[in-house]
Motif scaffolding. Structure first.
Motif, PDB file in Angstrom:
ATOM      1  N   LEU A 253       0.776  -1.238   0.000  1.00 20.63           N
ATOM      2  CA  LEU A 253       0.000   0.000   0.000  1.00 20.63           C
ATOM      3  C   LEU A 253       0.810   1.292   0.000  1.00 20.63           C
ATOM      4  O   LEU A 253       0.238   2.360  -0.203  1.00 20.63           O
TER       5      LEU A 253
ATOM      6  N   ARG B  96      -7.258   1.895  -2.644  1.00 25.50           N
ATOM      7  CA  ARG B  96      -7.845   1.455  -1.383  1.00 25.50           C
ATOM      8  C   ARG B  96      -8.528   0.128  -1.666  1.00 25.50           C
ATOM      9  O   ARG B  96      -9.269  -0.004  -2.642  1.00 25.50           O
TER      10      ARG B  96
ATOM     11  N   ASP C  85     -11.265  -2.330  -0.494  1.00 30.16           N
ATOM     12  CA  ASP C  85     -12.419  -2.503   0.380  1.00 30.16           C
ATOM     13  C   ASP C  85     -12.595  -3.980   0.698  1.00 30.16           C
ATOM     14  O   ASP C  85     -12.784  -4.802  -0.200  1.00 30.16           O
TER      15      ASP C  85
ATOM     16  N   ALA D  75     -11.455  -1.332   5.204  1.00 26.62           N
ATOM     17  CA  ALA D  75     -10.663  -1.281   3.976  1.00 26.62           C
ATOM     18  C   ALA D  75      -9.180  -1.267   4.344  1.00 26.62           C
ATOM     19  O   ALA D  75      -8.809  -1.042   5.495  1.00 26.62           O
TER      20      ALA D  75
ATOM     21  N   THR E 239      -5.768   0.723   3.514  1.00 30.05           N
ATOM     22  CA  THR E 239      -5.207   1.945   2.954  1.00 30.05           C
ATOM     23  C   THR E 239      -4.029   2.361   3.827  1.00 30.05           C
ATOM     24  O   THR E 239      -4.011   2.074   5.015  1.00 30.05           O
TER      25      THR E 239
ATOM     26  N   SER F 143      -1.577   4.811   5.896  1.00 33.02           N
ATOM     27  CA  SER F 143      -1.563   6.084   6.607  1.00 33.02           C
ATOM     28  C   SER F 143      -0.396   6.069   7.581  1.00 33.02           C
ATOM     29  O   SER F 143      -0.235   5.111   8.339  1.00 33.02           O
TER      30      SER F 143
ATOM     31  N   PHE G 130      -2.906   0.876   8.580  1.00 34.61           N
ATOM     32  CA  PHE G 130      -3.399   0.453   7.268  1.00 34.61           C
ATOM     33  C   PHE G 130      -4.792  -0.158   7.291  1.00 34.61           C
ATOM     34  O   PHE G 130      -5.372  -0.405   6.256  1.00 34.61           O
TER      35      PHE G 130
ATOM     36  N   TYR H  17      -8.495   0.484   7.756  1.00 34.30           N
ATOM     37  CA  TYR H  17      -9.361   1.667   7.758  1.00 34.30           C
ATOM     38  C   TYR H  17     -10.783   1.246   8.108  1.00 34.30           C
ATOM     39  O   TYR H  17     -11.489   0.651   7.307  1.00 34.30           O
TER      40      TYR H  17
ATOM     41  N   VAL I 208      -8.112   4.772  11.277  1.00 29.05           N
ATOM     42  CA  VAL I 208      -7.102   3.942  10.634  1.00 29.05           C
ATOM     43  C   VAL I 208      -6.184   3.421  11.738  1.00 29.05           C
ATOM     44  O   VAL I 208      -5.690   4.196  12.551  1.00 29.05           O
TER      45      VAL I 208
END
Length: 163
Positions: free
Chosen positions: A29, A36, A38, A44, A46, A48, A119, A121, A135
Motif C-alpha cells: 500500500l 484502497r 475494500d 478497507a 489503505t 496512513s 493500514f 481503515y 485507521v
C-alpha cells in the motif's frame, strides 16, 4: 504453562504479527498510486503514516518527538512487564502481554520509519465521533484488546477479604 511465560510469549507474538503485517501492508500500500482495498462495507486497506499517538495527538515530525514517543512506549512496556510479572490471573497476564506487544510494535515503527504504519481503515456512515473514520494496525488492536481485558478483569476479579 506459567502465566508469566504465557504473558511474555503473547507480547512477543503480538509484536511479531504486528511487524509482519506492517511489512506486508507497506509493500502493498505504500505507493502514491496504491488503491484502497475494500474488504467489507466498513473495513478497507489503505496506508496512513501516524506521526503522533491516537488520532494523531502529540503529532511530531522531528526526531526529538519520535524518539520521545518511542522512549515513552519502552518505559511503559517495562512498567507493564512488572505488572505482568505480578499478575494474579491469566486474563491480567494476557492483557499486559497485549499491551506490551502493541506498545513495542508501534515504538519499533517510530524508530524504523519515523512514524507508525496504520493500514486498517474502519469507517461507518456516522459523520462524527471516534468510529466515523479510524485507521489502525494490529498493535493498536492488541492495545485495545488488552485494555478491554483489564476492564473485564476489574469487574470479575474477587477483591481480597479484609482481615
Amino acid at each position: 504453562m506459567n502465566r508469566r511465560i504465557a504473558g511474555f510469549a503473547l507480547a512477543a507474538a503480538v509484536f511479531a504479527v504486528d511487524q509482519a503485517s506492517k511489512i506486508w501492508a507497506i509493500g502493498l500500500l505504500d505507493t502514491p498510486d496504491a488503491p484502497r482495498f475494500d474488504l467489507t462495507p466498513f473495513l478497507a486497506l489503505t496506508m496512513s503514516w501516524n506521526r503522533g499517538v491516537a488520532y494523531t495527538m502529540l503529532h511530531s515530525d522531528g526526531d526529538f518527538g519520535r524518539y520521545a514517543l518511542a522512549g515513552l512506549a519502552a518505559a511503559a512496556s517495562v512498567f507493564l512487564g512488572f505488572l505482568l510479572w505480578r499478575a494474579k490471573t491469566n486474563a491480567a497476564a494476557a492483557a499486559f502481554g497485549c499491551l506490551i506487544g502493541g506498545a513495542l510494535g508501534n515504538a519499533q515503527d517510530r524508530l524504523t520509519h519515523g512514524a507508525v504504519a496504520d493500514f486498517l481503515y474502519f469507517h461507518t456512515p456516522f459523520w462524527a465521533g471516534p468510529l466515523a473514520n479510524y485507521v489502525f494496525n494490529f498493535a493498536d488492536a492488541a492495545i485495545f484488546a488488552g485494555a478491554v481485558l483489564l476492564i473485564y478483569e476489574s469487574f470479575t476479579s474477587q477483591a481480597p477479604a479484609a482481615s
